[in-house]
Design a protein around this motif. Structure first.
Motif, PDB file in Angstrom:
ATOM      1  N   PHE A 305      21.170  32.060 -13.198  1.00 33.26           N
ATOM      2  CA  PHE A 305      20.997  30.624 -13.415  1.00 33.26           C
ATOM      3  C   PHE A 305      22.063  30.089 -14.356  1.00 33.26           C
ATOM      4  CE2 PHE A 305      18.528  32.643 -16.756  1.00 33.26           C
ATOM      5  CZ  PHE A 305      18.658  31.818 -17.873  1.00 33.26           C
ATOM      6  N   ILE A 306      22.266  28.774 -14.295  1.00 33.98           N
ATOM      7  CA  ILE A 306      23.287  28.088 -15.090  1.00 33.98           C
ATOM      8  C   ILE A 306      22.674  26.837 -15.694  1.00 33.98           C
ATOM      9  CG2 ILE A 306      24.162  26.804 -13.088  1.00 33.98           C
ATOM     10  CD1 ILE A 306      26.987  27.145 -14.322  1.00 33.98           C
ATOM     11  N   ALA A 307      23.042  26.541 -16.935  1.00 36.99           N
ATOM     12  CA  ALA A 307      22.468  25.400 -17.641  1.00 36.99           C
ATOM     13  C   ALA A 307      23.566  24.507 -18.198  1.00 36.99           C
ATOM     14  CB  ALA A 307      21.567  25.875 -18.783  1.00 36.99           C
ATOM     15  N   TYR A 308      23.352  23.209 -18.114  1.00 37.78           N
ATOM     16  CA  TYR A 308      24.243  22.220 -18.701  1.00 37.78           C
ATOM     17  C   TYR A 308      23.476  21.500 -19.808  1.00 37.78           C
ATOM     18  CZ  TYR A 308      25.246  17.164 -18.909  1.00 37.78           C
ATOM     19  OH  TYR A 308      25.402  15.865 -19.313  1.00 37.78           O
ATOM     20  N   GLY A 309      24.075  21.426 -20.986  1.00 41.31           N
ATOM     21  CA  GLY A 309      23.430  20.757 -22.112  1.00 41.31           C
ATOM     22  C   GLY A 309      24.398  19.854 -22.853  1.00 41.31           C
ATOM     23  N   THR A 310      23.870  19.050 -23.736  1.00 33.98           N
ATOM     24  CA  THR A 310      24.683  18.148 -24.526  1.00 33.98           C
ATOM     25  C   THR A 310      24.477  18.417 -26.002  1.00 33.98           C
ATOM     26  OG1 THR A 310      22.937  16.455 -24.467  1.00 33.98           O
ATOM     27  CG2 THR A 310      24.641  16.336 -22.781  1.00 33.98           C
ATOM     28  N   LYS A 311      25.566  18.315 -26.769  1.00 38.87           N
ATOM     29  CA  LYS A 311      25.485  18.497 -28.234  1.00 38.87           C
ATOM     30  C   LYS A 311      24.869  17.250 -28.831  1.00 38.87           C
ATOM     31  CE  LYS A 311      26.665  19.932 -32.459  1.00 38.87           C
ATOM     32  NZ  LYS A 311      28.088  20.118 -32.789  1.00 38.87           N
ATOM     33  N   ASN A 312      23.826  17.432 -29.614  1.00 39.43           N
ATOM     34  CA  ASN A 312      23.157  16.300 -30.230  1.00 39.43           C
ATOM     35  C   ASN A 312      24.124  15.536 -31.128  1.00 39.43           C
ATOM     36  OD1 ASN A 312      20.882  17.291 -28.973  1.00 39.43           O
ATOM     37  ND2 ASN A 312      20.046  18.243 -30.798  1.00 39.43           N
ATOM     38  N   THR A 313      24.051  14.230 -31.095  1.00 39.80           N
ATOM     39  CA  THR A 313      24.944  13.411 -31.924  1.00 39.80           C
ATOM     40  C   THR A 313      24.616  13.621 -33.389  1.00 39.80           C
ATOM     41  OG1 THR A 313      23.427  11.552 -31.667  1.00 39.80           O
ATOM     42  CG2 THR A 313      25.295  11.664 -30.150  1.00 39.80           C
ATOM     43  N   GLU A 314      25.648  13.667 -34.193  1.00 38.90           N
ATOM     44  CA  GLU A 314      25.471  13.981 -35.609  1.00 38.90           C
ATOM     45  C   GLU A 314      25.393  12.701 -36.433  1.00 38.90           C
ATOM     46  OE1 GLU A 314      28.919  16.363 -36.286  1.00 38.90           O
ATOM     47  OE2 GLU A 314      28.091  18.110 -35.241  1.00 38.90           O
TER      48      GLU A 314
END
Length: 314
Positions: A305-314
């Motif tokens: 499986f493969i996952a795409y995520g986003t870095k939370n805004t700081e």
């Protein structure tokens, strides 16, 4: 109850081959989640290995009082160093990755073009973006990303891999600009390097400390940037296909390439990433068709499986 809730929410971010937007406010509640811990990740018994006694888990072999400052696993590095010269042999030990690569790239193009507001039908949709390919090996992912316009940095802790990757990239003007470095994600963090997208494909199952590794991936990502990680599920089906069939019956991979206890379930990966300030937005499975010899994207995440995520805004 907590893990049932997580499983329900995980099903909401897996997708079939068509694209589906995910609610950007989607969050996994961490309260009372206690099933993520140091390896091994499950109390379930490990299946009997093929032709040998079960390998000791890292919890059995490593002293618990010693703090590990790097995610490197020396035994895994040695495995890949031994076969480094075969990276670009399409019929060699890395054949499964070569065959899977178009499907991996389809997921990456789709999710990252949507994330960065790029045209997925453009010849160079990633132009103007900085990517790092962590655990790049011989560069079989770095090169197509560079051809799609990205400014690519490929890093690997195995010097032979980097040498092979550089030699191959220099053969094509379209890939000769790739920056290859024999280093680690942790060292890039110390150098305060930042990238629009951080990719680590088929890597996390080979590191010693997945949680620390993911923290490094997060630290390398700009605020609001993207992350793509692929790996193998720690399921009985994965043991049967990725180890018994692929390594022992069909000999697609050298025996001992994978250790079942080092795999992560999708739930575990999502929680590890969330604790590293990365929110998983989309997940898909890879399914192999033995009749066509090709891989395709699927909502079946029981093995690859493969996952795409986003870095939370700081």
């Amino acid at each position: 109850m907590a893990s049932k809730l997580l499983l329900s929410q995980l099903r909401n971010i897996t997708r079939p081959t068509h694209h589906r937007l995910i609610n950007p406010n989607f969050i996994f509640p961490l309260k009372n989640q206690t099933f993520i811990h140091s390896r091994p990740y499950s109390d379930a018994p490990q299946p009997p290995p093929v032709g040998s006694k079960p390998p000791p888990t890292k919890a059995d072999s490593a002293p618990t009082h010693k703090k590990i400052s790097s995610s490197l696993n020396q035994a895994e590095l040695a495995k890949f160093s031994a076969i480094a010269e075969t990276w670009w042999d399409a019929e060699g030990p890395f054949k499964p990755l070569h065959v899977m690569n178009p499907t991996r790239l389809a997921f990456i193009r789709s999710t990252l073009c949507r994330h960065f507001g790029k045209d997925p039908y453009s010849a160079k949709p990633f132009e103007g973006l900085k990517f790092v390919d962590v655990g790049c090996g011989g560069g079989i992912l770095s090169e197509p990303l560079a051809r799609m316009g990205a400014t690519v940095t490929g890093i690997d802790a195995v010097e032979k891999n980097i040498n092979i990757a550089q030699l191959h990239a220099d053969l094509d003007p379209g890939t000769s600009s790739i920056e290859y470095l024999c280093t680690t994600a942790e060292k890039l963090v110390e150098e305060q390097r930042k990238f629009d997208a951080v990719l680590a494909l088929e890597v996390i199952e080979h590191v010693a400390e997945p949680a620390e590794f993911c923290k490094s991936l997060s630290a390398l990502t700009v605020s609001g940037g993207a992350n793509v990680i692929s790996t193998i599920n720690r399921s009985m089906r994965a043991y049967a296909t990725a180890i018994v069939v692929a390594e022992y019956l069909l000999h697609w991979l050298p025996k001992g390439t994978h250790e079942w206890s080092s795999f992560l379930t999708p739930e575990e990966l999502v929680l590890i990433l969330q604790r590293a300030s990365i929110s998983v937005q989309e997940m898909a499975g890879f399914v192999y068709n033995p009749l066509t010899g090709k891989w395709s994207l699927s909502d079946d995440i029981s093995v690859n499986f493969i996952a795409y995520g986003t870095k939370n805004t700081e």
